[in-house]
Write a protein that holds these residues in place. Structure first.
Motif: not given
Length: 187
Positions: A32-34, A45-47, A55-57
């Motif tokens: 993700x961008x800032x 995330x692992x999509x 999964x979002x981290x």
């Protein structure tokens, strides 16, 4: 030299992705961008195509380490609202899905380049995951707060005006959940 958050993010994410691909070969990383991080509170995330949610981290790097106790800061973005954003995101998806989504703070207990070399190639074995919901919303008040991970006693404490021990699990347990989705795991 201290390990950058990006170094930890890349290596832990790569480890997780490789293991998730054993079950879901089309899984991919999404950074993700800032700007988007400010909106959704996640670094990566692992999509998985055709899976409702990945999964979002939100990664944090340690600021110091002494005697096996690693210190981290949360809610340390410019507006000091990161925890609120993550907390509300998890609550929203819980309402929409009827279950808690796999969105976590990721705390790799790797401070510097020496520890990066020691952790290679299994970075997620030294990564602790905490749901934003396990950090009580009422203790986060628009200020920076500190998280201590005691690797000797396997305990995580969030320090605010009062301290709170929180639930967690290690990233390798997360992979075990993906490998055995019907088996229940203790945190």
């Amino acid at each position: 030299m201290k390990a950058s958050e990006k170094t930890l993010e890349l290596n832990v994410s790569e480890n997780l992705l490789q293991d998730i691909r054993d079950l879901y070969p089309n899984a991919f990383l999404q950074g993700f961008t800032l700007h988007h991080e400010a909106i959704n509170g996640l670094d990566v995330s692992i999509s998985v195509p055709n899976v409702q949610i990945g999964l979002g981290l939100q990664f944090k790097r340690p600021t110091s380490q002494r005697n096996g106790i690693y210190k981290f800061s949360i809610n340390n973005n410019r507006k000091h609202d990161q925890h609120v954003i993550l907390y509300e995101l998890v609550e929203l998806f819980t309402l929409l899905l009827g279950r808690q989504p796999p969105f976590y703070y990721a705390f790799p207990t790797i401070l510097d380049d020496t520890e990066v070399l020691q952790a290679t190639p299994n970075f997620y074995a030294r990564t602790y995951l905490v749901s934003p919901l396990d950090i009580p919303f009422h203790i986060i008040d628009g200020n920076i707060h500190h998280v201590e991970i005691d690797t000797r006693h396997n305990e995580i404490t969030v320090h605010s005006e009062s301290s709170k021990i929180v639930n967690f699990f290690t990233a390798d347990k997360l992979i075990s959940k993906y490998r055995n989705p019907r088996k229940k795991y203790k945190k």
